[in-house]
Motif scaffolding. Structure first.
Motif, short mmCIF file in Angstrom:
data_model
loop_
_atom_site.label_atom_id
_atom_site.label_comp_id
_atom_site.label_asym_id
_atom_site.label_seq_id
_atom_site.Cartn_x
_atom_site.Cartn_y
_atom_site.Cartn_z
N CYS A 157 8.79 2.57 -4.19
CA CYS A 157 8.07 1.50 -3.50
C CYS A 157 8.70 1.26 -2.13
N ARG A 158 7.91 1.36 -1.05
CA ARG A 158 8.44 1.22 0.30
C ARG A 158 8.75 -0.24 0.66
N ALA A 159 8.38 -1.15 -0.21
CA ALA A 159 8.74 -2.56 0.01
C ALA A 159 9.72 -3.02 -1.07
N TRP A 160 10.55 -2.08 -1.55
CA TRP A 160 11.38 -2.36 -2.72
C TRP A 160 12.22 -3.61 -2.57
N ALA A 197 22.57 -2.78 1.11
CA ALA A 197 22.29 -1.38 0.78
C ALA A 197 22.81 -1.01 -0.60
N VAL A 198 24.01 -1.47 -0.96
CA VAL A 198 24.58 -1.11 -2.26
C VAL A 198 23.68 -1.61 -3.39
N ALA A 199 23.08 -2.79 -3.22
CA ALA A 199 22.19 -3.32 -4.25
C ALA A 199 20.97 -2.42 -4.42
N ILE A 200 20.48 -1.86 -3.32
CA ILE A 200 19.31 -0.97 -3.40
C ILE A 200 19.68 0.33 -4.08
N TRP A 201 20.84 0.92 -3.72
CA TRP A 201 21.25 2.16 -4.38
C TRP A 201 21.60 1.91 -5.83
N ARG A 202 22.11 0.72 -6.14
CA ARG A 202 22.36 0.38 -7.55
C ARG A 202 21.04 0.35 -8.31
N GLY A 238 0.79 -1.22 0.00
CA GLY A 238 0.00 0.00 0.00
C GLY A 238 0.82 1.27 0.00
N GLY A 239 2.14 1.15 0.01
CA GLY A 239 2.99 2.34 0.08
C GLY A 239 2.85 3.26 -1.11
N GLN A 279 14.68 -1.04 6.14
CA GLN A 279 13.61 -0.09 5.86
C GLN A 279 14.11 1.34 5.82
N GLU A 280 15.15 1.64 6.59
CA GLU A 280 15.72 2.99 6.54
C GLU A 280 16.35 3.27 5.18
N VAL A 281 16.99 2.27 4.60
CA VAL A 281 17.59 2.43 3.28
C VAL A 281 16.49 2.62 2.23
N VAL A 282 15.48 1.77 2.27
CA VAL A 282 14.40 1.84 1.28
C VAL A 282 13.65 3.16 1.42
#
Length: 522
Positions: free
Chosen positions: A235-238, A412-417, A126-127, A468-471
């Protein structure tokens, strides 16, 4: 003593015009207007008769040599003189004009482009229905919603006139009247307390607006007709969603859904060619595609956030430095030496870097704080809080806040990538009309996001950064910095932004010593 090289003549197709009380040099072939003053106009008139060496210009025009050099350098930088670089840039425009664009609606087999590292499978958090406009809605979207009586499934205070929000042009982010889903308590009126869409739950996915079914896909049409498919990283559940699906290129059901959305008229962004880079430098589509591919390869190899930043800006710096080097000999006429103007005293690059950081901090942090104040006065408290958070993170980033003692989230690096790849895959930096500013903004996001995530952990009295802080930081920098008010603020600080987050990126991200700013920055 060697004679200075002659200054080439003004291009025959350049015209001086007076528009809105100011004089401009109009380059109709490159669709550029360059503001000029009376002295520049005098130099243009002198060069309209043919080439002239610097001494001849100084004799014909009564002005200090340093001022004459500055005007010649300006004309040369904007390709207004007959030089090899100007001819090269005109060819870029001719190649771009020759491209044939195809309307995706005319062909069900429009070529689609994908990046194999991007995937997303909705986990129904729902984010995406919170804290952002849901729309714009097409006529058939509105008709489908109004065709059903939703009152039994919605709170009593959500009346039918609250289902759709008619936004007039003066209040619209697009500058024209649009329709959006109604909002209640900062979320779509059709989002139930169970975080599920009421429309989807009671009438099926096909009853939802196209824009809702499209999320998080983004579509960008390139000249020539290909549609590149990417993802919105709002997306908050990325992290869960990216591991909940296969890349769409090899998934028949996703491919069918994408083609259905395109056929329905889902919003499609456009990439125009040529792509403006900096003053006087444009790229044709093939050159941008090659640069884009190099950036994507660098992002795939990066193992640290700092390496992601350098993967974004490194290829651009190398390309522009190469352009300057390639034409250095043919542009000696535009140097201080040619006009016998003394070189300036050496600049302390560390002082210059720190001054630029402080100037940028005052402009951006102060500007965002002012935006937050206006939002609060307009009753947009949630939006104001988000803007304040962005300003806080920028302030800490630009004063050098050290968060290295925190234990990072392992992935975290995968998320920023993903943020960077999704942006480049969708051509976002090149769609802004200024590639240098677009890549500077992406570089800023890659540095600001981890800072925000670290600040969240630190203010919570923890020594570890959670997923969740990273996302949430990724969502925040993606969502807010694409807002029109934020984009205008960034554009207003363009030169300092490019200087810090492109030219000085290695200083900010890697701690290297600042280097002199390149000539192509202007």
């Amino acid at each position: 003593m060697r004679s200075p090289p002659p200054v080439p003549p003004l291009r025959e197709d350049i015209a001086a015009k007076k528009i809105g009380g100011r004089i401009v040099a109009e380059d109709a072939r490159r669709r550029v207007r360059v503001p000029v003053d009376e002295l520049t106009l005098a130099v243009m008139q002198a060069l309209a008769d043919g080439p002239a060496d610097p001494d001849e210009l100084a004799e014909a025009i009564e002005a200090p040599r340093v001022e004459l050099w500055r005007r010649v350098e300006l004309l040369n930088r904007h390709n207004l003189l007959e030089t090899p670089r100007a001819a090269e840039q005109l060819q870029v425009h001719e190649l771009s004009a020759a491209l044939v664009e195809t309307d995706p609606a005319e062909s069900g087999e429009t070529p689609l482009g994908f990046h194999p590292g991007l995937a997303h499978g909705c986990v129904a958090c729902g984010g995406c229905c919170h804290g952002t406009d849901v729309g714009p809605l097409k006529d058939d979207d509105v008709a489908r919603i109004r065709a059903i009586d939703w009152r039994p499934h919605l709170p009593a205070e959500v009346t039918p006139d609250a289902w759709i929000d008619d936004v007039p042009a003066e209040r619209s982010p697009t500058g024209r009247a649009i329709r959006l889903m109604g909002m209640r308590h900062g979320r779509c009126v059709f989002l139930g307390d169970d975080k599920l869409c009421v429309i989807h739950k009671h009438a099926g996915a096909q009853q939802k607006p196209t824009i809702c079914r499209q999320f998080p896909y983004t579509f960008t049409k390139t000249p020539g007709g290909r549609i590149d498919v990417s993802f919105s990283t709002e997306c908050r559940a990325w992290w869960k969603a990216r591991n909940n699906a296969a890349p769409p290129a090899g998934d028949a059901s996703q491919l069918a859904a994408i083609r259905t959305l395109i056929a329905e008229g889902a919003p499609i962004l456009s990439l125009a060619a040529p792509i403006a880079v900096v003053d006087g430098v444009d790229l044709d589509l093939a050159s941008w595609e090659a640069l884009r591919a190099e950036i994507l390869r660098g992002l795939e190899r990066a193992e640290r956030t700092s390496e992601l930043v350098m993967a974004v800006v490194g290829p651009l710096i190398a390309a522009l430095d190469g352009l300057v080097a390639r034409h250095r000999e043919s542009e000696l006429f535009a140097t201080r030496a040619a006009f016998r103007v003394p070189e300036p005293d050496p600049i302390d690059q560390t002082s210059r870097f720190l001054q630029t950081l402080e100037r940028l901090r005052q402009t951006l942090v102060g500007g965002i704080d002012e935006l937050a104040r206006r939002m609060r006065e307009a009753g947009q408290r949630d939006e104001a809080d988000r803007a304040t958070r962005i300003a806080w993170g920028l302030d800490e980033l630009l004063v050098g806040r050290d968060l290295s003692d925190l234990v990072p989230f392992a992935h975290a690096v995968a998320i920023w990538r993903d943020l960077a790849v999704a942006s480049v895959q969708s051509h976002e930096p090149a769609r802004r009309g200024d590639l240098a500013l677009g890549l500077a903004t992406l570089s800023l996001k890659l540095m600001l996001g981890p800072t925000l995530a670290g600040l969240s952990a630190q203010t919570a009295l923890r020594g570890r950064v959670h997923e969740q802080e990273v996302v949430d930081a990724m969502v925040l920098v993606t969502k807010l910095l694409r807002g029109s008010a934020f984009e205008r603020l960034l554009a207003g600080a363009r030169r300092d932004l490019v200087a810090v987050f492109v030219c000085d990126a290695a200083t900010l991200a890697l701690g290297e010593a600042p280097r002199p700013l390149p000539s192509w920055l202007g």
